[in-house]
Structures are given as C-alpha cells and as structure tokens.
Design a protein around this motif. Sequence first.
Motif, mmCIF file in Angstrom:
data_model
loop_
_atom_site.group_PDB
_atom_site.id
_atom_site.type_symbol
_atom_site.label_atom_id
_atom_site.label_comp_id
_atom_site.label_asym_id
_atom_site.label_seq_id
_atom_site.Cartn_x
_atom_site.Cartn_y
_atom_site.Cartn_z
ATOM 1 N N GLY A 76 -6.104 -5.659 5.406
ATOM 2 C CA GLY A 76 -5.651 -4.435 6.062
ATOM 3 C C GLY A 76 -5.635 -4.516 7.575
ATOM 4 O O GLY A 76 -5.248 -3.562 8.241
ATOM 5 N N MET A 90 4.890 -0.521 3.069
ATOM 6 C CA MET A 90 3.956 -1.236 3.934
ATOM 7 C C MET A 90 3.320 -2.386 3.162
ATOM 8 O O MET A 90 3.022 -2.269 1.986
ATOM 9 C CB MET A 90 2.853 -0.304 4.427
ATOM 10 N N GLU A 91 3.119 -3.506 3.866
ATOM 11 C CA GLU A 91 2.403 -4.645 3.310
ATOM 12 C C GLU A 91 1.196 -4.904 4.195
ATOM 13 O O GLU A 91 1.283 -4.791 5.420
ATOM 14 C CB GLU A 91 3.299 -5.884 3.278
ATOM 15 N N GLU A 92 0.084 -5.222 3.581
ATOM 16 C CA GLU A 92 -1.143 -5.474 4.332
ATOM 17 C C GLU A 92 -1.567 -6.923 4.156
ATOM 18 O O GLU A 92 -1.446 -7.488 3.068
ATOM 19 C CB GLU A 92 -2.262 -4.553 3.849
ATOM 20 N N SER A 97 0.850 -1.189 0.000
ATOM 21 C CA SER A 97 0.000 0.000 0.000
ATOM 22 C C SER A 97 0.882 1.233 0.000
ATOM 23 O O SER A 97 2.045 1.191 0.370
ATOM 24 C CB SER A 97 -0.921 0.007 1.207
ATOM 25 N N GLN A 102 -0.621 -5.041 9.337
ATOM 26 C CA GLN A 102 0.293 -4.299 8.475
ATOM 27 C C GLN A 102 1.718 -4.592 8.913
ATOM 28 O O GLN A 102 1.996 -4.738 10.097
ATOM 29 C CB GLN A 102 0.043 -2.797 8.571
ATOM 30 N N SER A 103 2.613 -4.692 7.940
ATOM 31 C CA SER A 103 4.011 -4.934 8.270
ATOM 32 C C SER A 103 4.891 -4.140 7.327
ATOM 33 O O SER A 103 4.484 -3.756 6.242
ATOM 34 C CB SER A 103 4.344 -6.425 8.168
ATOM 35 N N ARG A 104 6.096 -3.894 7.782
ATOM 36 C CA ARG A 104 7.097 -3.262 6.937
ATOM 37 C C ARG A 104 8.454 -3.827 7.319
ATOM 38 O O ARG A 104 8.641 -4.348 8.407
ATOM 39 C CB ARG A 104 7.092 -1.752 7.078
#
Length: 74
Positions: free
Chosen positions: A33, A27-29, A10, A36-38
């Motif tokens: 949603g 960011m990954e969802e 996202s 969320q992780s990064r």
Amino acid sequence: MTTPSTPTPSTPQSDGPSHGSDPDHEMEEYAGGTVQSRHGYIPIWLLVVYAVLFVWGLYYAYLYWGGVGPGRIG
C-alpha cells in the motif's frame, strides 16, 4: 529481506472521488500500500515535450557527432 508483492486491486475509499465501477480507474497497490497507481491518460503537452526533446537529441547528435578528440585535427 522482503518478498516481492503482487499488485492487488483495491476498492476506492470514501474520502476520494468515486469513479463507479469503471475498471480503467481501478487502483493498484504495491509494497503493502506504500505505492498506489491507476491507469490514466498522458497529457498532450507531455507528448509534445517528449517529441521536442527527441528531435533536439537527434539534432544535437548529428551536429556534434565525432567532435574534436584524441587523434583528430580540429
């Protein structure tokens, strides 16, 4: 039943800090949603905690391996 979702990157939202176009902070969802992780870094203090716990585990296993149990003379 729910279907497994694939990670969908996202774009950063306007209310959070902007990291520009750096792909390391993308960011990954997951789960629509909800999660969320990064990608980030692991703090040095946490690596030290892991190392200390590992060494303590080896020490404890060596010290108490094969303690008094059924059929052993204490």
